[in-house]
Every structure is written in C-alpha cells, then in structure tokens.
Design an enzyme around this catalytic site. Structure first.
Site, PDB file in Angstrom:
ATOM      1  N   ASP A 144       0.779  -1.346  -0.112  1.00 45.30           N
ATOM      2  CA  ASP A 144       0.082   0.031   0.073  1.00 45.30           C
ATOM      3  C   ASP A 144       0.819   1.243   0.087  1.00 45.30           C
ATOM      4  O   ASP A 144       2.083   1.142   0.329  1.00 45.30           O
ATOM      5  CB  ASP A 144      -0.984  -0.100   1.094  1.00 45.30           C
ATOM      6  CG  ASP A 144      -0.253   0.022   2.518  1.00 45.30           C
ATOM      7  OD1 ASP A 144       0.819  -0.617   2.529  1.00 45.30           O
ATOM      8  OD2 ASP A 144      -0.763   0.503   3.400  1.00 45.30           O
ATOM      9  N   GLU A 209       0.492  -1.337   5.720  1.00 46.44           N
ATOM     10  CA  GLU A 209       1.489  -0.546   6.436  1.00 46.44           C
ATOM     11  C   GLU A 209       1.295   0.905   6.741  1.00 46.44           C
ATOM     12  O   GLU A 209       1.724   1.619   7.597  1.00 46.44           O
ATOM     13  CB  GLU A 209       2.932  -0.730   5.868  1.00 46.44           C
ATOM     14  CG  GLU A 209       4.092  -0.423   6.667  1.00 46.44           C
ATOM     15  CD  GLU A 209       4.656   0.946   6.559  1.00 46.44           C
ATOM     16  OE1 GLU A 209       5.790   1.462   7.374  1.00 46.44           O
ATOM     17  OE2 GLU A 209       3.971   1.792   5.620  1.00 46.44           O
TER      18      GLU A 209
END
Length: 526
Positions: A144, A209
């Site tokens: 991400d 994350e």
C-alpha cells in the site's frame, strides 16, 4: 599569618588547580587524538576471508531491462492507497494480486516456493533451503501507499508512472514498491537461472503498512507474523524498508553513506482536553477552555523533551562515519564519549537533525468551538511524539504531565509503544554484515553505518521472532529527495531501480554461507 603569606598560599592553590586542569585537558586530548587516528569501525570483516560461494552474477539483456521497467510502471499505476484502517482500496489490492502472478510467473510456478494469501490481501512466500539447519530470514515490503493528488503540485500525475529525464515518477516508487519489485524481480531472475538456496527464507508483503496511527500493519504484517509464530519459526534476521544511501545529505561527510536502520523510535499519540460550562461570548470568563489548552500546548512546545543524544544507537552511526569527516568534526565524531553534549547541542538546532537528539513533540490537531459567539465547553488537542531509544513510553507520558502542570487539562494516552530494541551490528552480527557486504560489493566507495529510523515500519511486528531487525534499501537520496517521501514528486531513477534488483539478487545468494568469517578487527575501546 601575614597578608603576603595568605597571597602565596592562594597563588600556590590556584597553581595546583590550573596545573591539574591543564594536565587533564592534555590527557583527554591525547586520548581523543589517538582514538581519532586509530578508530575505524568499518574495517573488520572487510579484511576477513569470506566463505567461498559460487554466486550467479547479475546480468540482464535489454529486453529484460525494458520488461523490468514496464512491470514496475504497471505496479505504480495500481492505486493501492490506504487512507485509514477501514478505508483501503481493496479493488486495487486485488488488481495487485493479479499483477504479481502475471509479472513473476516463475515464482508462482516453482516447486521451491510455497505461496499463501494472508488476510485476503497480503502475501507470504516460503522458499525452502537445501540445508534446513541454517536459520531462515525474512525480506519484508508493503504493497500500500499513502494518498496523493496531482493538485498538490506533482510534475506528473502520481499514478501515471510517467518517465521524465530518466526518472519514473509516482506514488510508491520509493515507499515501498521500488524495494518490493526489487525483491520479487531478483528472486524471479534467480529461479530462471536455476538457483536453489541453501538457506531458506521468507518474503512477506503487507497490505496496510500506511494505515495511520499505531494500527499500521495490524492486518497484514501482524497476521504474517502470527502465522510464522504458530509454526514455530525463528528468524536469523528481518530486512525491511527504512534508511537508504545518502549522497551529499550529511554536511561535511566525504562521499555517500549507506545507513542500515538498527532500531526505530517509539511512538505515542496523546490527547489533551479541557472541559467547562459553556457561556456567552458577551460575558467571557477570565480563562476559556481554548486559552487554558493553548497555554498547555505552548508549555509543551517551549519545553522540549530532554536531550538524549549519545544514549541511543545514534552514537554508533556517528562513530562509523567518523573517518569520513574532516577536522575538527572527525575528532568530535570519533570521541563521542567526550563530545556528545557538544554535538547534541549542534544537532538540536536544525529540524532535520533534532529528531536524532530527543523525543520529538508535534501538536498535530486542535479542535474547539461551534459558534463565534459561544464560549466552547470543550477544547481538544492531539500531540504526536516519536520516542528516543533512551526513553520509555511511560517516561514520556510522565514528562507531559509534569510539563503541562495543570489539573484542569485532562491528559490521555490514545495509543503508543516503546522504542524498538536495538539490533546487533558488530562483526558477529550475521544480518548486518551480510547487508553490509552486499552494499560494499556493489558500491565500494560507500561508507556503511548503523542508523536509527525516526518513522516506523512493518518490521516492528516481528520482534518476537528475531532479535535482529534491519531497515534498509539501496535507494539513493540526494539533497531534497527525502522530502519526496510521502510528499510530492516521489520518483526513482531507472538505474537505481535496476540497482535494487541487483542488490537483492546478490543478498539472497550471500545469505547462503554457513557462518561469518572470523573478524580481524581494528576497533579500539576506551
């Protein structure tokens, strides 16, 4: 006793004091000078005989090079944005799943590789080694990215992967799709060349994350960790994103420096609030909720956390870099046992280096008021702290209470965690030395040093599986490049992308040795 006798006695006493002071200064400077010329913590294993291995050399043809760039650009165009814990672009994450299966077919078809989907969107690969007695390691990356908008001033649309002057622009090129593609592409090439590892290893790709606050990685990396823990896995080391190769960034340093993160600062979010009975603005009280809270916030900003420079892993960083500085900085860096207070005072003057010196305090949100003619009943402020390795979360919370010093201000710890343990970085540290060797094999003129991450990574979730966690990727940062990280115009050069692949290509093979060589150290300790 006469006046002249008194004066002689005083002069004699002052002479003894001055002589003692002079001798002490001479002794300290002598020790400092000897240490300055003899200390070289970067020697050691560079002089040792490493175990002979038949590594496959890294080489790709023009077609493979163009395919690498095309794959990377496709990866950047997938907007795998994490906005919050409950707002993640799952459609993009599913697209990413299809992308890696298409881009790295050998990984997914190899009999050496076991792949599993974790928490619907994260990925875990297990590569079995031919020598099961060798402790495996883990390579981490995250899928991400943080949000980005072209209206913020990007030179190219943030999810276009547009190429400008040899750079590929886009959100995630640095954080963290460059290292992610580097790992997968390197392993794909190795398998294509018939490689089979001696030491088994894992590849973990987390999907959350970049979720804000301290829930980062709780679905992706945390579940990967739980799976490994349930299976009784212990790791030799973990390598994740974090620090990079700094070129011209550290003032006064001769040549570039590769900083390998050996720890991370802790983190805390603290809420301050003041409540009272609301009132009309025409009859204001002597102090309002906003005034009381503003004064508390001002006290926090006027009284920063105590200077802790030299008490954490940042000391090792400067000692490793010492020999690459000119005088007088070389003398100071080589003798932090003597000059830590002086250097700490210098570093705290700049915003960029103050973070190495102490726990930082940032007031990030302030909420109060509903109408211009109403005295608000509630005022709230949120403070984000990044905790120095020499302090604990509880110590920081206690200091906030004592600094605010007003019982009308309610102080709540929203979330937080202590600084991460410091990983080993001496000459017997397998993970650190393998990473260092791989860097120096590729970039012989670079100085390698341990460093401290002021941000946080997914790797912190794996501290129960290993005592050695490292945060590094060979991304080249020149002055100004650090601001691209989570900022505008994030980019990576095509040559640096190829270097990332070459780095992981060599690193995986370098890990196949049974043990480190015996060190030939030249480190001198006081």
């Amino acid at each position: 006793m006469t006046d002249s006798g008194h004066r002689l006695k005083i002069l004699k006493f002052l002479k003894i004091i001055f002589s003692s002071f002079f001798i002490t200064v001479v002794v300290l400077l002598t020790i400092a000078s000897i240490r300055t010329f003899s200390l070289d913590v970067n020697a050691g294993l560079q002089l040792a005989n490493w175990e002979k291995t038949s590594n496959i050399s890294f080489s790709i043809d023009q077609h493979q090079r163009e395919q690498l760039f095309a794959n990377f650009k496709e990866c950047i165009r997938i907007p795998t944005v994490s906005y919050s814990e409950t707002d993640i672009n799952t459609t993009a994450l599913l697209h990413f799943d299809r992308f890696i299966r298409k881009a790295f077919p050998t990984i997914f078809s190899s009999r050496l590789v076991q792949h599993e989907l974790v928490a619907n969107y994260s990925h875990l690969f297990w590569v079995k080694g031919s020598q099961p007695d060798l402790v495996p390691y883990l390579l981490l990356a995250h899928i991400d990215v943080v949000p980005a908008s072209e209206s913020d001033g990007w030179e190219a649309p943030p999810f276009s992967a547009k190429e400008i002057d040899g750079f590929i622009y886009g959100r995630g090129t640095i954080d963290d799709k460059g290292p992610l593609v580097g790992i997968l592409q390197a392993f794909e090439y190795l398998l294509m060349k018939g490689y089979a590892p001696r030491r088994g290893f894992y590849i973990g790709l987390g999907h959350d994350e970049e979720v804000i606050n301290n829930v980062s990685g709780f679905n992706g990396a945390m579940n990967i960790m739980r799976i490994l823990k349930q299976r009784g896995v212990q790791l030799s080391f973990v390598l994740d994103e974090g620090l990079a190769i700094l070129d011209g960034v550290i003032s006064g340093l001769e040549g570039p420096a590769a900083l390998i993160g050996i720890s991370e600062k802790g983190s805390a979010t603290v809420k301050l609030s003041v409540s009272m009975v609301p009132g009309h603005a025409s009859m204001p009280p002597r102090e309002s909720t906003i005034g009381i809270l503003a004064a508390a916030v001002k006290r926090l900003e006027d009284n920063p956390m105590p200077r802790s420079f030299g008490l954490g892993p940042e000391r090792g960083m400067f000692e490793h870099l010492a020999q690459k500085f000119r005088f007088p900085m070389k003398l100071i860096m080589s003798n932090l046992w003597l000059f830590s207070p002086l250097l700490g005072r210098v570093l705290e003057r700049k915003q960029e280096t103050n973070a190495f010196v102490r726990t930082t305090t940032a007031v990030t949100m302030f909420n109060a008021g509903v109408k211009v003619n109403v005295i608000p009943s509630l005022a709230e402020a949120y403070v984000n702290l990044r905790i120095h390795s020499a302090q604990s979360l509880q110590e920081v919370v206690d200091l906030i209470h004592s600094t605010v010093g007003d019982q009308r201000v309610k102080i709540e710890l929203v979330d937080g965690f202590d600084p991460l343990p410091v990983s080993s970085y001496d000459e017997r540290s397998f993970g650190f030395q393998i990473i260092k060797k791989t860097v120096l094999d590729m970039f012989p003129t670079v100085t390698v040093a341990p460093g401290i991450c002021i941000g946080n990574t997914d790797s912190r979730h794996f501290k129960d599986l290993t005592s050695d966690i490292y945060r590094f990727a060979p991304l080249w940062f020149k002055p100004g490049d650090a601001q691209r990280f989570h900022g505008i115009n994030e980019r990576i050069s095509k040559s640096n992308l190829e270097e990332l692949v070459a780095f992981y290509f060599s690193l995986i093979q370098n890990c196949d040795i049974n043990k480190l060589p015996e060190p030939h150290t030249s480190v001198h300790e006081l």
